[in-house]
Design a protein around this motif. Structure first.
Motif, PDB file in Angstrom:
ATOM      1  N   THR A 144       0.858  -1.196   0.000  1.00  0.00           N
ATOM      2  CA  THR A 144       0.000   0.000   0.000  1.00  0.00           C
ATOM      3  C   THR A 144       0.891   1.242   0.000  1.00  0.00           C
ATOM      4  OG1 THR A 144      -0.136  -0.038   2.406  1.00  0.00           O
ATOM      5  CG2 THR A 144      -1.867  -1.204   1.191  1.00  0.00           C
ATOM      6  N   PHE A 145       0.372   2.268  -0.702  1.00  0.00           N
ATOM      7  CA  PHE A 145       1.185   3.473  -0.891  1.00  0.00           C
ATOM      8  C   PHE A 145       0.407   4.732  -0.440  1.00  0.00           C
ATOM      9  CE2 PHE A 145       2.464   0.314  -3.917  1.00  0.00           C
ATOM     10  CZ  PHE A 145       3.833   0.308  -3.797  1.00  0.00           C
ATOM     11  N   GLY A 146       1.182   5.758  -0.205  1.00  0.00           N
ATOM     12  CA  GLY A 146       0.625   7.100   0.056  1.00  0.00           C
ATOM     13  C   GLY A 146       1.443   8.174  -0.680  1.00  0.00           C
ATOM     14  N   GLU A 147       0.896   9.361  -0.787  1.00  0.00           N
ATOM     15  CA  GLU A 147       1.574  10.459  -1.494  1.00  0.00           C
ATOM     16  C   GLU A 147       2.015  11.536  -0.499  1.00  0.00           C
ATOM     17  OE1 GLU A 147      -0.929  11.944  -4.535  1.00  0.00           O
ATOM     18  OE2 GLU A 147      -0.499  10.284  -5.914  1.00  0.00           O
ATOM     19  N   VAL A 148       3.201  12.089  -0.756  1.00  0.00           N
ATOM     20  CA  VAL A 148       3.773  13.171   0.064  1.00  0.00           C
ATOM     21  C   VAL A 148       4.062  14.369  -0.852  1.00  0.00           C
ATOM     22  CG1 VAL A 148       5.664  13.882   1.561  1.00  0.00           C
ATOM     23  CG2 VAL A 148       4.760  11.556   1.708  1.00  0.00           C
ATOM     24  N   THR A 149       3.564  15.493  -0.436  1.00  0.00           N
ATOM     25  CA  THR A 149       3.778  16.724  -1.213  1.00  0.00           C
ATOM     26  C   THR A 149       4.844  17.581  -0.542  1.00  0.00           C
ATOM     27  OG1 THR A 149       1.492  16.728  -1.993  1.00  0.00           O
ATOM     28  CG2 THR A 149       2.709  18.797  -2.185  1.00  0.00           C
ATOM     29  N   GLU A 150       5.863  18.023  -1.291  1.00  0.00           N
ATOM     30  CA  GLU A 150       6.959  18.852  -0.782  1.00  0.00           C
ATOM     31  C   GLU A 150       7.139  20.092  -1.668  1.00  0.00           C
ATOM     32  OE1 GLU A 150       9.795  15.311   1.059  1.00  0.00           O
ATOM     33  OE2 GLU A 150      10.394  16.398  -0.753  1.00  0.00           O
ATOM     34  N   SER A 151       7.579  21.191  -1.041  1.00  0.00           N
ATOM     35  CA  SER A 151       7.906  22.437  -1.772  1.00  0.00           C
ATOM     36  C   SER A 151       9.407  22.531  -1.902  1.00  0.00           C
ATOM     37  CB  SER A 151       7.356  23.664  -1.049  1.00  0.00           C
ATOM     38  OG  SER A 151       5.939  23.632  -1.043  1.00  0.00           O
ATOM     39  N   ILE A 152       9.895  22.670  -3.127  1.00  0.00           N
ATOM     40  CA  ILE A 152      11.338  22.743  -3.400  1.00  0.00           C
ATOM     41  C   ILE A 152      11.646  24.140  -3.947  1.00  0.00           C
ATOM     42  CG2 ILE A 152      13.229  21.797  -4.769  1.00  0.00           C
ATOM     43  CD1 ILE A 152      11.760  19.143  -4.763  1.00  0.00           C
ATOM     44  N   GLU A 153      12.689  24.790  -3.385  1.00  0.00           N
ATOM     45  CA  GLU A 153      13.096  26.128  -3.835  1.00  0.00           C
ATOM     46  C   GLU A 153      13.865  25.999  -5.146  1.00  0.00           C
ATOM     47  OE1 GLU A 153      14.764  29.919  -1.491  1.00  0.00           O
ATOM     48  OE2 GLU A 153      16.289  28.364  -1.787  1.00  0.00           O
ATOM     49  N   VAL A 154      13.326  26.629  -6.191  1.00  0.00           N
ATOM     50  CA  VAL A 154      13.971  26.558  -7.498  1.00  0.00           C
ATOM     51  C   VAL A 154      14.641  27.881  -7.877  1.00  0.00           C
ATOM     52  CG1 VAL A 154      12.416  24.750  -8.335  1.00  0.00           C
ATOM     53  CG2 VAL A 154      11.797  27.171  -8.637  1.00  0.00           C
ATOM     54  N   ALA A 155      14.362  28.971  -7.156  1.00  0.00           N
ATOM     55  CA  ALA A 155      15.019  30.274  -7.379  1.00  0.00           C
ATOM     56  C   ALA A 155      15.110  30.990  -6.044  1.00  0.00           C
ATOM     57  CB  ALA A 155      14.245  31.128  -8.378  1.00  0.00           C
ATOM     58  N   ARG A 156      16.324  31.369  -5.676  1.00  0.00           N
ATOM     59  CA  ARG A 156      16.528  32.006  -4.384  1.00  0.00           C
ATOM     60  C   ARG A 156      16.076  33.470  -4.398  1.00  0.00           C
ATOM     61  NH1 ARG A 156      22.535  29.841  -2.506  1.00  0.00           N
ATOM     62  NH2 ARG A 156      22.012  27.590  -2.530  1.00  0.00           N
ATOM     63  N   GLU A 157      15.864  33.971  -3.209  1.00  0.00           N
ATOM     64  CA  GLU A 157      15.493  35.392  -3.083  1.00  0.00           C
ATOM     65  C   GLU A 157      16.690  36.272  -3.489  1.00  0.00           C
ATOM     66  OE1 GLU A 157      13.139  37.416   0.378  1.00  0.00           O
ATOM     67  OE2 GLU A 157      15.271  37.635   0.821  1.00  0.00           O
ATOM     68  N   ARG A 158      16.394  37.395  -4.183  1.00  0.00           N
ATOM     69  CA  ARG A 158      17.453  38.311  -4.623  1.00  0.00           C
ATOM     70  C   ARG A 158      16.969  39.763  -4.554  1.00  0.00           C
ATOM     71  NH1 ARG A 158      15.132  36.137  -9.189  1.00  0.00           N
ATOM     72  NH2 ARG A 158      14.543  37.653 -10.847  1.00  0.00           N
TER      73      ARG A 158
END
Length: 306
Positions: free
Chosen positions: A87-101
């Protein structure tokens, strides 16, 4: 020769009206002590006026970005059993693709134009050519014999800073991307079958060199304005001059001829001391910094009539 000249001048000032001045002129015209206008004396000078104020100029070096890729797991490895599946489940993650500038914008200085009035010559007085000579024994010179010459001004346009140069900073927030991945909640049993993990390549942006601001100084610009500095103001003095009521027509004729040779007298010489002759004589005296208002001895010497 200079000592003899000054001696004759002093002698002429002491002679009463009506005596002959034969010792100096060799003529029968009488010499009177007359009140005349000694002109003002000026010296050319220059004044520096600021027409562009100094300011600071800003220039911006933009931020330098770098780009790369990152391998992100989107599904874990798992095992499948034939009897009891996993049995499986889903995990949602936020990944930073552009840093603050931070981005910096520069706004240049703005200018406004204004006009400054500069005096280049003081007010003075000149002798009215239509006035006859004034004998020194009289109380004062008539008011209409002295003409007021107003001061001379010039307008200088210059640019001054209205709003100085400035910079504006803008913060660009970081950018993220949401990744959903599958995870195993319950592994399979009995029959074991491995399912490998899954990965995804994500493009990443990063700041390699931040924005920079450089400044340069803009020097002021000046303009030289020519003016005349007063060294001596005009004044009323006494000078030996020909007595106009008794001056001979031949003397006036010679005077007109010499003034005509210098380009001052226009017309045919007639030996009459009229407005045209007085105007020409006054212009000659003003051009040579001589006292005006009478036919002075120094004017006759300047005209080489002695």
């Amino acid at each position: 020769m200079k000592s003899i000249y000054f001696y004759n001048i002093l002698l002429a000032m002491t002679l009463p009206a009506g005596l002959s001045f034969a010792a100096e002129t060799g003529k029968t015209d009488a010499i009177c002590a007359s009140q005349v206008l000694l002109p003002a004396l000026f010296r050319p000078s220059a004044e520096n006026v600021t027409v562009y104020e100094p300011s600071t100029r800003y220039s911006t070096i933009p931020v330098q970005m770098g780009y790369g890729e990152r391998k992100v797991k989107v599904a874990d490895a798992y095992v499948i059993y034939e009897t009891i599946p996993a049995t499986f489940g889903e995990v949602t993650e936020s990944i930073e693709v552009a840093r603050e500038r931070v981005e910096i914008t520069t706004l240049p200085a703005t200018y406004r134009t204004e006009t400054k009035r500069v005096k280049v010559k003081d007010a003075t007085q000149r002798w009215n050519p239509v006035c006859p000579a004034v004998v020194a024994s009289e109380q004062s010179i008539p008011a209409h014999c002295l003409i007021n010459v107003p001061a001379v001004y010039t307008d200088v346009t210059r640019e001054v800073i209205d709003v100085p140069a400035r910079t504006i900073k803008k913060v660009i927030p970081a950018r993220t991307e949401t990744i959903t991945r599958k995870v195993v909640l319950q592994p399979a049993q009995v029959i074991r079958r491995e399912i490998p993990a899954k990965y995804r390549m994500v493009k990443l942006a990063k700041v390699e060199q931040g924005a920079k601001v450089s400044t340069t100084q803009q020097p002021a610009r000046v303009q030289a304005i020519l003016s005349q500095q007063t060294l001596r103001s005009e004044r009323i003095v006494q000078r030996p001059a020909l007595c106009e009521p008794t001056v001979s027509p031949s003397t006036i004729l010679r005077l007109q001829q010499h003034l005509q040779q210098g380009g001052y007298y226009q017309g045919t010489p007639d030996g009459i001391l009229g407005p045209k002759t007085r105007a020409a004589l006054t212009r000659f005296q003003e051009d040579h910094q001589l006292a005006s208002g009478a036919i002075t001895v120094e004017t006759l010497q300047k005209l080489q009539l002695q």
